[in-house]
Scaffold this active site. Structure first.
Site, mmCIF file in Angstrom:
data_model
loop_
_atom_site.group_PDB
_atom_site.id
_atom_site.type_symbol
_atom_site.label_atom_id
_atom_site.label_comp_id
_atom_site.label_asym_id
_atom_site.label_seq_id
_atom_site.Cartn_x
_atom_site.Cartn_y
_atom_site.Cartn_z
ATOM 1 N N ARG A 61 -20.350 -22.196 39.399
ATOM 2 C CA ARG A 61 -19.067 -22.064 40.102
ATOM 3 C C ARG A 61 -18.725 -23.307 40.908
ATOM 4 O O ARG A 61 -17.551 -23.526 41.243
ATOM 5 C CB ARG A 61 -19.069 -20.801 40.977
ATOM 6 C CG ARG A 61 -18.995 -19.528 40.152
ATOM 7 C CD ARG A 61 -18.935 -18.313 41.041
ATOM 8 N NE ARG A 61 -20.088 -18.201 41.901
ATOM 9 C CZ ARG A 61 -21.245 -17.610 41.548
ATOM 10 N NH1 ARG A 61 -21.355 -17.060 40.359
ATOM 11 N NH2 ARG A 61 -22.257 -17.557 42.378
ATOM 12 N N GLU A 98 -35.835 -16.800 46.223
ATOM 13 C CA GLU A 98 -36.379 -15.552 46.768
ATOM 14 C C GLU A 98 -37.496 -15.023 45.854
ATOM 15 O O GLU A 98 -38.559 -14.629 46.311
ATOM 16 C CB GLU A 98 -35.244 -14.535 46.884
ATOM 17 C CG GLU A 98 -35.575 -13.393 47.809
ATOM 18 C CD GLU A 98 -34.422 -12.403 47.895
ATOM 19 O OE1 GLU A 98 -33.308 -12.734 47.458
ATOM 20 O OE2 GLU A 98 -34.677 -11.287 48.378
#
Ligand code: AMP
Length: 179
Positions: A61, A98
Site C-alpha cells: 500500500r 510479531e
C-alpha cells in the site's frame, strides 16, 4: 478538504486479517479523487524544498501514494518489496515481526549515495517495517533520508521507537489503534 475529513473517511474493519486487529482500510480515501489529490499535495508539501530525487514506497500500500508524491516532486519511484519479488540483483534486510521474521529487498542499483530519498508507507504501526526500510536504503550508501507515513496508529509508539533509532517520521494523520 481537511485532515479531519480524511481521518473520518478511513474505514475501520474489525477482526481483519485476524480476530482482534482493527484494520485501517485506505481504499475508501484513495478512491475519492479529491481526497487522493489532497493526500498527494499534503504529503508532497512537506518536502518541496528538500531536493528529493527518489521516493521509495514500501510494498504494497506504500506504492500508491509514493508514486503520486514522486511525480509531484519531480522525483523517481523505487519499490521496496518482500522477499523474492524483485527480478534483478537485490540487497535485503530481515527484521522481527510479531510472529517470526520478515525480509524486505531493494534493487542494488536503485539508489546511489548522492540520492536524496523520501521513504513512504501508508501506516506506521510499531515502526518495525519502516526501520528495516531505512536500514535497507542506508545500505546503498544514501545519507539524506526523509521518512513519512499517511497514518500513525496512536498507542503503538511507532514514532518513539523510530526516534530511539534516530529516525524522524512525519505522519499526516493520527488514528487511535482501537478506534
Ligand atoms: P509496523 O511494522 O508494525 O509499523 O507495521 C506497518 C505495516 O503494517 C504497514 O505496511 C501497514 O500497512 C501494516 N499495518 C499494521 N497495522 C495495520 C492496521 N491496523 N491496519 C492496516 N495496516 C496495518
Amino acid at each position: 478538504m481537511t485532515l479531519e475529513q480524511l481521518k473520518q473517511d478511513v474505514r475501520n474493519v474489525p477482526d481483519f486479517p485476524k480476530p482482534g486487529i482493527q484494520f485501517k482500510d485506505i481504499t475508501t480515501i484513495i478512491s475519492n479523487a479529491d481526497e487522493l489529490r489532497y493526500m498527494r499535495d499534503c504529503l508532497s508539501d512537506m518536502y518541496r524544498d528538500k531536493g528529493i530525487t527518489k521516493v521509495v514506497g514500501i510494498e504494497s500500500r506504500g506504492f500508491i501514494l509514493a508514486s503520486a508524491i514522486a511525480v509531484e516532486l519531480g522525483a523517481g519511484f523505487v519499490p521496496i518489496r518482500k522477499h523474492n519479488k524483485l527480478p534483478a540483483e537485490t540487497i535485503e534486510v530481515s527484521y522481527q515481526k510479531e510472529y517470526g521474521t520478515d525480509t524486505i529487498q531493494i534493487h542494488k542499483d536503485a539508489l546511489t549515495p548522492d540520492d536524496v530519498v523520501l521513504i513512504h508507507d501508508d501506516i506506521l504501526a510499531t515502526g518495525g517495517s519502516m526501520l528495516a526500510a531505512v536500514e535497507l536504503v542506508k545500505k546503498l550508501g544514501v545519507k539524506n533520508i526523509y521518512v513519512n507515513c499517511l497514518i500513525e496508529l496512536e498507542g503503538l509508539n511507532g514514532k518513539r521507537f523510530l526516534a530511539e533509532h534516530g529516525v524522524d517520521c512525519d505522519c499526516l494523520i493520527g488514528i487511535e489503534v482501537d478506534e
